[in-house]
Design an enzyme around this catalytic site. Structure first.
Site, short mmCIF file in Angstrom:
data_model
loop_
_atom_site.label_atom_id
_atom_site.label_comp_id
_atom_site.label_asym_id
_atom_site.label_seq_id
_atom_site.Cartn_x
_atom_site.Cartn_y
_atom_site.Cartn_z
N GLU A 1 -13.56 11.99 -4.88
CA GLU A 1 -13.06 11.98 -3.50
C GLU A 1 -13.30 10.63 -2.81
OE1 GLU A 1 -13.59 15.67 -1.25
OE2 GLU A 1 -14.31 14.44 0.40
N ASP A 2 -14.43 10.01 -3.09
CA ASP A 2 -14.85 8.86 -2.28
C ASP A 2 -14.92 7.53 -3.01
OD1 ASP A 2 -15.10 10.44 -0.04
OD2 ASP A 2 -17.23 10.84 -0.34
P1 NDP Z 1 -15.73 13.82 9.05
O1 NDP Z 1 -15.12 14.67 8.02
O2 NDP Z 1 -15.03 12.59 9.49
O3 NDP Z 1 -17.20 13.38 8.68
C1 NDP Z 1 -18.08 14.30 8.16
C2 NDP Z 1 -18.22 14.08 6.66
O4 NDP Z 1 -18.71 12.76 6.41
C3 NDP Z 1 -19.23 15.03 6.09
O5 NDP Z 1 -18.60 16.24 5.72
C4 NDP Z 1 -19.81 14.23 4.91
O6 NDP Z 1 -18.94 14.48 3.80
C5 NDP Z 1 -19.66 12.77 5.34
N1 NDP Z 1 -20.86 12.10 5.88
C6 NDP Z 1 -21.20 10.79 5.63
N2 NDP Z 1 -22.28 10.44 6.34
C7 NDP Z 1 -22.68 11.53 7.03
C8 NDP Z 1 -23.77 11.76 7.93
N3 NDP Z 1 -24.67 10.82 8.24
N4 NDP Z 1 -23.89 12.98 8.47
C9 NDP Z 1 -23.00 13.96 8.15
N5 NDP Z 1 -21.93 13.80 7.33
C10 NDP Z 1 -21.78 12.58 6.75
O7 NDP Z 1 -16.01 14.71 10.35
P2 NDP Z 1 -15.01 15.59 11.16
O8 NDP Z 1 -13.70 14.93 11.24
O9 NDP Z 1 -15.10 16.95 10.61
O10 NDP Z 1 -15.63 15.66 12.61
C11 NDP Z 1 -16.44 16.76 13.01
C12 NDP Z 1 -15.79 17.53 14.14
O11 NDP Z 1 -15.51 16.66 15.23
C13 NDP Z 1 -14.51 18.17 13.71
O12 NDP Z 1 -14.66 19.56 13.73
C14 NDP Z 1 -13.45 17.67 14.69
O13 NDP Z 1 -12.77 18.76 15.32
C15 NDP Z 1 -14.23 16.93 15.74
N6 NDP Z 1 -13.63 15.64 16.04
C16 NDP Z 1 -13.07 14.89 15.05
C17 NDP Z 1 -12.52 13.66 15.32
C18 NDP Z 1 -11.93 12.88 14.20
O14 NDP Z 1 -11.43 11.80 14.41
N7 NDP Z 1 -11.99 13.38 12.97
C19 NDP Z 1 -12.52 13.11 16.67
C20 NDP Z 1 -13.19 13.95 17.61
C21 NDP Z 1 -13.70 15.16 17.29
P3 NDP Z 1 -19.39 14.25 2.26
O15 NDP Z 1 -20.17 15.42 1.78
O16 NDP Z 1 -18.05 14.16 1.57
O17 NDP Z 1 -20.15 12.99 2.25
#
Ligand code: NDP
Ligand code: ZN
Length: 187
Positions: A66-67
Site C-alpha cells: 500500500e505504501d
Molecule cells: P488518514 O487515512 O489520512 O490517516 C490515517 C492513517 O495514516 C492511519 O490509518 C495510518 O494508516 C496512517 N498513520 C501514519 N502516521 C500516523 C499517526 N501518527 N497516527 C495515526 N495514523 C497514522 O486519516 P483520515 O483521512 O481517516 O482522517 C481521519 C478522519 O478525519 C476521517 O474520518 C475524516 O472524516 C476526517 N477528516 C479527513 C480529512 C482528510 O483530508 N482526509 C480532512 C478533515 C477531516 P497505516 O496503518 O496505513 O499506516
C-alpha cells in the site's frame, strides 16, 4: 534457540525496514515508519496470542504494498503465497478516492479471512494508540475523534473475530475519547 521461524521473521523485518526506509509516520516527531508494522506484529503476538508465523510475517509486511513500491511478486517469492494473500487482503485500493476506501473498510471487512480481520484489528489498535499519543501534527481534536469513530465502525463489521484483540481496541478507543476530550477542555 534460533529456529527457522525466527529467521523468517527477521528476514521480513529487514525487508520491511528496507522498503519503508525513507518513510516516516505522520506524527510531528517523524517517527520511522517501521515502528508501526513491528508494533502491529507485537500486538498480535502478545494480546492476540497469535503463534501463526504466516500471520506475524504478514503483519510485518502489511503496509509495504500500500505504501511503498513493493510488488506482490517480491512478497510471493520471498515469503510465499499465503503471506501475500493476507497482505493483499489488508491493502487498500489506492486508485479509489479516500472516502470510498474508508467506507469499504466498514462494509467489506467482514468478508475477509480470519487472519486478515485479526491483522486489521491489531492495525487499528496501533493507529488509535498513535492518534492518542503521537497524532499527526495538523490534526485537530475533531479529526482525531472522527478517526476513533471510524475505527469503531470498522470493528463493528468484524465482531466475533478475536475477543482479546476486540476488547483491547474498544478499551483504547474509549480511553482515547477521554484523553483527547480532556486535552480539549484544558486548551
Ligand atoms: P488518514 O487515512 O489520512 O490517516 C490515517 C492513517 O495514516 C492511519 O490509518 C495510518 O494508516 C496512517 N498513520 C501514519 N502516521 C500516523 C499517526 N501518527 N497516527 C495515526 N495514523 C497514522 O486519516 P483520515 O483521512 O481517516 O482522517 C481521519 C478522519 O478525519 C476521517 O474520518 C475524516 O472524516 C476526517 N477528516 C479527513 C480529512 C482528510 O483530508 N482526509 C480532512 C478533515 C477531516 P497505516 O496503518 O496505513 O499506516
Ligand atoms: Zn498499518
Amino acid at each position: 534457540m534460533i529456529n527457522n521461524s525466527t529467521v523468517r521473521l527477521l528476514k521480513a523485518m529487514a525487508f520491511a525496514a528496507d522498503k519503508h526506509r525513507f518513510q516516516k509516520r505522520k506524527d510531528s516527531a517523524g517517527t520511522p515508519y517501521i515502528n508501526h508494522p513491528i508494533h502491529v506484529a507485537q500486538i498480535l503476538a502478545e494480546t492476540g496470542r497469535v503463534e501463526d508465523e504466516t500471520l506475524l510475517i504478514a503483519a510485518i509486511l502489511h503496509d509495504t504494498i500500500e505504501d511503498t513500491e513493493t510488488r506482490p511478486e517480491e512478497i510471493r517469492e520471498l515469503f510465499g503465497q499465503d503471506v501475500l494473500d493476507i497482505v493483499m487482503e489488508v491493502t487498500d485500493d489506492k486508485s479509489l478516492p479516500k472516502a470510498e476506501r474508508k467506507k469499504l473498510q466498514v462494509t467489506q471487512s467482514s468478508k475477509k479471512s480470519e487472519s486478515a480481520r485479526k491483522l486489521k484489528i491489531a492495525d487499528k489498535i496501533c493507529n488509535v494508540t498513535d492518534i492518542i499519543h503521537h497524532p499527526p501534527g495538523n490534526w485537530d481534536t475533531e479529526r482525531r475523534l472522527e478517526y476513533l469513530d471510524w475505527c469503531e465502525q470498522v470493528l463493528h463489521g468484524i465482531r466475533g473475530t478475536h475477543d482479546q484483540l476486540e476488547d483491547q481496541l474498544i478499551r483504547i478507543i474509549n480511553e482515547g475519547r477521554a484523553i483527547i476530550g480532556s486535552e480539549q477542555t484544558v486548551h
